[in-house]
Motif scaffolding. Structure first.
Motif, short mmCIF file in Angstrom:
data_model
loop_
_atom_site.label_atom_id
_atom_site.label_comp_id
_atom_site.label_asym_id
_atom_site.label_seq_id
_atom_site.Cartn_x
_atom_site.Cartn_y
_atom_site.Cartn_z
N ASP A 380 0.84 -1.15 -0.03
CA ASP A 380 -0.04 0.06 -0.03
C ASP A 380 0.96 1.32 -0.10
O ASP A 380 1.49 1.52 0.94
N SER A 383 -0.02 4.07 2.44
CA SER A 383 -0.15 3.73 3.92
C SER A 383 0.27 4.85 4.92
O SER A 383 -0.25 4.89 6.06
N ARG A 410 3.41 -1.08 8.05
CA ARG A 410 2.22 -0.44 7.77
C ARG A 410 2.05 -0.39 6.36
O ARG A 410 0.89 -0.12 5.90
N SER A 411 3.04 -0.45 5.41
CA SER A 411 2.67 -0.68 3.84
C SER A 411 2.58 -2.03 3.42
O SER A 411 2.25 -2.39 2.23
#
Length: 424
Positions: A380, A383, A410-411
């Motif tokens: 993502d 993110s 988070r990605s």
């Protein structure tokens, strides 16, 4: 059968060797999975008619193969970010005390479960993992991996010269290793690695027996450390003054071959690098660990000149993140300091198909090729606000590089093992 539609990127071959032909990118792609294996992967327009009746999930993000971590210590996950010392002192102060706790099977079970869940959260689907000297540490890891259907390779650590509480003998090391291979061979997606910790913690007799075990079991790997830190290298040189170099010590005991994976290799002679390449062994490049312990800067370009196979390792707990994305960003910085530039497509190759080849599983994972296991992740690029701004309107090259420099756990929007979502 099921399919996933979205932007797909994989790098089956090394761009440094074959150029841009190594890059497989489908802006609007289709990944078709049957019985956990990739049936087809290509442009949606070319495959949509053939697979029109297959249930299809649209994925918003960048689909890439699951990451391959070629060197990581699961018992050290609780010791990450331990302050002070270089390698030999750091082991004595922080790591050996932590590893002694793995004599308790319940403790090993708890840490193994946490560690593997963290791998999946960070997008790592295959790993070559150090355990401890205790056989139960392997049983705990393999049982947890089997429950999660992960491709994990590991082995009981051999260290008959280790400290009290972390010491085996040549005979118990062999007996435990033989029993573990017999118990786990062929189960799930597990693999075994004969694992002498490193030369300082094994006698000549144990190193010779490790070489014999490797010869007797042609389906296992050999996993150890090599030329990581100046203090360690000086210790080995004083113990084996007649050896040509550190690698030569392993070589004289039959531990250098196509199934050997050496972590670090920061301080290597041209002779040693040529020998690693000639033998078909692999090196796990562990940038965050090498900087954290002050060990030195791995020279990727120099290893390339010798034709050495390279993988990426997070090397937790000296390493500072389980995120392979973050680790690739640090690898880029080390290459910059050594006067070279690590292309983001090549970085992705080293962390996927390249690492899989070093681990001997390149036919099974790493490239989303037909017949391979459908282990993949969804990246993502939105993110974080900063990452989203950097990637907006950027080329694929720049988006991938931004993910490696600015991205982290988070990605990872989702992680899939054999086409099944295991983390969101």
């Amino acid at each position: 059968m099921k399919a996933f539609r979205g932007e797909i990127l994989s790098v089956p071959d090394d761009p440094a060797v074959v150029g841009t032909e190594a890059i497989r990118h489908f802006d609007d792609g289709l990944l078709v999975v049957e019985d956990g294996l990739v049936l087809a992967c290509g442009p949606h327009r070319a495959l949509s008619e053939k697979f029109a009746d297959v249930p299809t999930e649209k994925l918003d993000g960048l689909i890439v193969p699951g990451f391959v971590d070629a060197h990581v210590h699961y018992p050290q996950i609780g010791s990450i970010a331990s302050h002070g010392e270089q390698l030999m002192q750091w082991l004595e102060r922080h790591i050996f005390p932590a590893e002694k706790a793995f004599a308790d099977r319940a403790h090993a079970d708890s840490i193994a479960a946490f560690f593997l869940d963290e791998l999946l959260r960070h997008g790592t689907t295959s790993a070559l993992v150090f355990a401890t000297v205790h056989p139960g540490s392997i049983d705990a890891l393999f049982e947890a991996a089997l429950q999660r259907d992960m491709r994990i390779v590991s082995g009981k650590v051999l260290m008959d010269l280790g400290p009290e509480g972390l010491r085996d003998t040549v005979s118990t090391g062999r007996a435990d290793t033989e029993a573990l291979i017999a118990r786990w061979r062929g189960r799930g997606r597990l693999g075994y690695a004969v694992t002498p910790r490193f030369v300082p913690t094994s006698s000549e007799e144990q190193l010779a027996d490790a070489g014999a075990l490797l010869t007797e079991h042609p389906d296992v790997l050999m996993h150890t450390h090599l030329s990581e830190n100046p203090g360690e290298i000086e210790f080995v040189a004083s113990r084996f003054p007649d050896a040509a170099d550190y690698l030569d010590v392993y070589d004289r005991f039959g531990l250098v071959g196509p199934r050997s994976v050496f972590a670090h290799c920061v301080h290597m002679s041209d002779r040693a690098l040529s020998r690693v390449a000639e033998a078909g062994s692999g090196i796990a490049f562990c940038p965050t660990s090498n900087m954290f312990l002050g060990s030195g800067l791995f020279d990727l370009a120099r290893a390339d000149r010798h034709g050495v196979r390279i993988a990426i390792g997070t090397d937790i707990g000296a390493g500072t993140s389980l995120s392979v994305l973050h680790t690739l960003g640090e690898a880029y910085k080390i290459c910059q300091l050594k006067g070279a530039s690590l292309d983001p497509f090549r970085a992705l190759h080293l962390a996927t198909a390249g690492g899989a080849r070093v681990m001997g599983i390149g036919d099974r994972v790493g490239a989303l090729l037909p017949g391979q296991e459908a282990d993949f992740i969804l990246l993502d690029e939105n993110s974080t606000p900063l990452l989203a701004r950097r990637c907006s309107g950027a080329s694929l090259h720049d988006r991938l590089f931004a993910l490696q420099v600015l991205g982290d756990d988070r990605s990872i929007a989702a992680t899939y093992l054999r086409g099944a979502k295991v983390h969101r």
